[in-house]
Design a protein around this motif. Structure first.
Motif, short mmCIF file in Angstrom:
data_model
loop_
_atom_site.label_atom_id
_atom_site.label_comp_id
_atom_site.label_asym_id
_atom_site.label_seq_id
_atom_site.Cartn_x
_atom_site.Cartn_y
_atom_site.Cartn_z
N PRO A 178 0.61 -1.16 0.05
CA PRO A 178 -0.07 0.10 -0.06
C PRO A 178 0.82 1.22 -0.13
O PRO A 178 0.41 2.44 -0.58
CB PRO A 178 -0.83 -0.23 1.22
CG PRO A 178 0.07 -1.08 2.28
CD PRO A 178 0.70 -1.96 1.10
N CYS A 179 1.99 1.29 0.58
CA CYS A 179 2.70 2.38 0.62
C CYS A 179 3.43 2.78 -0.76
O CYS A 179 3.41 4.02 -1.19
CB CYS A 179 3.92 2.39 1.77
SG CYS A 179 4.69 3.78 2.09
N ARG A 180 4.03 1.80 -1.45
CA ARG A 180 4.53 2.10 -2.85
C ARG A 180 3.21 2.60 -3.63
O ARG A 180 3.47 3.44 -4.46
CB ARG A 180 4.89 0.95 -3.53
CG ARG A 180 5.38 0.92 -4.71
CD ARG A 180 5.74 -0.37 -5.61
NE ARG A 180 6.82 -1.33 -5.00
CZ ARG A 180 8.13 -0.93 -5.23
NH1 ARG A 180 8.60 0.06 -6.21
NH2 ARG A 180 8.95 -1.65 -4.66
N GLU A 181 2.03 1.87 -3.54
CA GLU A 181 0.93 2.57 -4.42
C GLU A 181 0.66 3.75 -4.01
O GLU A 181 0.15 4.63 -4.84
CB GLU A 181 -0.39 1.45 -4.17
CG GLU A 181 -0.23 0.24 -4.56
CD GLU A 181 -1.25 -0.89 -4.13
OE1 GLU A 181 -2.03 -0.32 -3.63
OE2 GLU A 181 -1.18 -2.05 -4.58
N GLN A 182 0.45 4.27 -2.77
CA GLN A 182 0.11 5.62 -2.27
C GLN A 182 1.18 6.72 -2.94
O GLN A 182 0.60 7.53 -3.36
CB GLN A 182 0.11 5.66 -0.61
CG GLN A 182 -0.19 7.03 -0.11
CD GLN A 182 -0.26 7.12 1.29
OE1 GLN A 182 -1.19 6.79 1.82
NE2 GLN A 182 0.83 7.09 2.09
N ASN A 183 2.46 6.26 -2.61
CA ASN A 183 3.36 7.12 -3.32
C ASN A 183 3.81 7.03 -4.94
O ASN A 183 4.43 7.64 -5.21
CB ASN A 183 4.74 6.95 -2.81
CG ASN A 183 4.81 7.20 -1.10
OD1 ASN A 183 3.94 8.22 -0.79
ND2 ASN A 183 5.61 6.59 -0.43
N THR A 184 2.95 6.31 -5.55
CA THR A 184 2.93 6.49 -6.94
C THR A 184 2.15 7.43 -7.57
O THR A 184 0.90 7.00 -7.52
CB THR A 184 2.96 5.00 -7.65
OG1 THR A 184 4.01 4.05 -7.14
CG2 THR A 184 3.26 4.84 -9.00
N ASN A 185 2.68 8.24 -8.35
CA ASN A 185 1.52 9.23 -9.15
C ASN A 185 0.90 8.50 -10.25
O ASN A 185 1.12 7.54 -10.83
CB ASN A 185 2.32 10.52 -9.42
CG ASN A 185 3.53 10.35 -10.34
OD1 ASN A 185 3.49 9.66 -11.23
ND2 ASN A 185 4.60 11.36 -10.37
N ALA A 186 0.08 9.36 -11.07
CA ALA A 186 -0.54 8.95 -12.11
C ALA A 186 0.36 8.41 -13.45
O ALA A 186 -0.13 8.03 -14.13
CB ALA A 186 -1.75 9.95 -12.61
N ARG A 187 1.46 9.26 -13.49
CA ARG A 187 2.36 8.98 -14.49
C ARG A 187 3.33 7.65 -14.06
O ARG A 187 4.33 7.67 -14.79
CB ARG A 187 3.36 10.23 -14.83
CG ARG A 187 2.66 11.29 -15.32
CD ARG A 187 3.43 12.50 -15.51
NE ARG A 187 4.03 12.85 -14.19
CZ ARG A 187 4.57 13.94 -14.08
NH1 ARG A 187 5.54 14.43 -14.91
NH2 ARG A 187 5.22 14.46 -12.81
N GLY A 188 3.22 7.06 -12.97
CA GLY A 188 3.82 5.85 -12.52
C GLY A 188 5.17 6.28 -11.73
O GLY A 188 6.13 5.40 -11.49
N LYS A 189 5.36 7.48 -11.46
CA LYS A 189 6.84 7.85 -10.82
C LYS A 189 6.46 7.94 -9.17
O LYS A 189 5.43 8.46 -8.76
CB LYS A 189 7.31 9.15 -11.33
CG LYS A 189 7.71 9.07 -12.88
CD LYS A 189 8.35 10.39 -13.27
CE LYS A 189 8.75 10.22 -14.64
NZ LYS A 189 9.64 11.44 -14.94
N ASP A 190 7.52 7.61 -8.56
CA ASP A 190 7.44 7.82 -7.02
C ASP A 190 7.48 9.25 -6.57
O ASP A 190 8.14 10.14 -7.14
CB ASP A 190 8.64 7.05 -6.31
CG ASP A 190 8.42 6.81 -4.95
OD1 ASP A 190 8.19 7.84 -4.22
OD2 ASP A 190 8.07 5.78 -4.67
#
Length: 320
Positions: A178-190
């Protein structure tokens, strides 16, 4: 999501105001018993009680004036905490690696490291509930011939976002990430990528400022250790979601690379704690960093054990 009480205690170490509150609440903590910086932050914290280790700089190349700067990974909160070895309200141990190095070299150390410090704390006062710590750069002078520095993890609350934000949402998907998903923006960047760029730039600025104030000093930049295992997990010690273990390890390594590169750009020599700490992550049989609960007699949660501080001291001594 609100932090649990357990996490709140540990989180205090990356929030300067909370550090002071925590220090005030520790029964064994007496700010008058430690070696306190004076108005300029330049009082020495001697490994011994006498002044025999102090000497004026000479042409021999020997180290005589040592200044230690940094955050809680230098201060080493709660290592140790005994009746005769107290910590001041920066939660700075009297047996952290600067003290160990100074003792081995037979000199004094001016240790201005402070829990909660960021690169901003090098240039500006660090304010607590009842105390104000001067800028750590104020401890330097043209006579300084050795500086050790470990800083950067608290910039933009990066350490908090890397660990505590991930812990806070772990139970929303304990088997996922969930943390990776939360920190990934719409362009797929952290979302934390920009903060790492800023941390690297900030470290460069600090090292350059040290060089200006202490032009004759060797500057050793101490990196951060590996906190998580290369594989597997230990949720009893660090209750991240299973899928966020590799993600947090990535952030940990990227932080180490950012501070390393920032220091090197300004000419600092690098003390590679990441390599040295391999096999000593939180989940290992011989961890160098405590799990989230910590140990009241050895280390605050997610902070260095005595073995880690001894290892850092040995690495520095090999270089000097």
């Amino acid at each position: 999501m609100a932090r649990t009480t357990r996490l709140g205690v540990v989180r205090a170490l990356v929030v300067p105001v909370a550090v002071a509150a925590l220090a005030a609440g520790l029964a064994a903590c007496d700010s008058s018993s430690g070696s306190e910086p004076d108005a300029r932050g330049t009082s020495s914290a001697s490994p011994d009680d006498d002044d025999s280790g102090s000497a004026a700089p000479d042409a021999s190349g020997e180290i005589t004036t040592y200044v230690a700067m940094g955050d809680s990974y230098t201060a080493a909160p709660l290592f140790p905490l005994t009746d005769d070895e107290q910590i001041d309200n920066c939660l700075r141990s009297r047996k952290n690696y600067p003290s160990l190095v100074a003792r081995e070299l037979g000199i004094k150390v001016v240790d201005v490291s402070c829990s909660g410090a960021s690169t901003t704390s090098m240039f500006a006062e660090q304010k607590f509930t009842s105390e104000i710590r001067p800028p750590q750069l104020d401890a330097l002078s043209p006579e300084t011939d050795l500086v050790t520095l470990g800083i950067g993890a608290n910039d933009s609350s990066f350490f908090s976002k890397m660990i505590f934000d991930c812990l806070a949402i772990a139970e929303s998907d304990p088997a996922g990430s969930p943390c990776r998903e939360q920190n990934t923006n719409a362009r797929g960047k952290d979302k934390l990528e920009r903060e790492l760029v800023a941390i690297e730039r900030n470290v460069t600025r600090v090292v350059r400022a040290i060089g200006k104030r202490a032009p004759n000093a060797r500057i050793l930049f101490v990196g951060y250790p590996q906190l998580l295992p290369d594989e597997g997990s230990c949720r009893a010690k660090l209750p991240l979601a299973e899928g966020d273990y590799p993600y947090t390890l990535e952030l940990n390594q990227q932080l180490v690379e950012a501070v390393r590169d920032g220091g090197a750009r300004a000419g600092a020599e690098y003390v590679d704690l990441w390599t040295a700490s391999s096999g000593h992550d939180i989940c290992s049989r011989q961890p160098w960093v405590a799990g989230v609960r910590g140990d009241p007699k050895r280390a605050m949660g997610l902070h260095p054990y005595p073995a880690e501080q001894r290892a850092v001291a040995d690495l520095i001594l090999e270089m000097v």
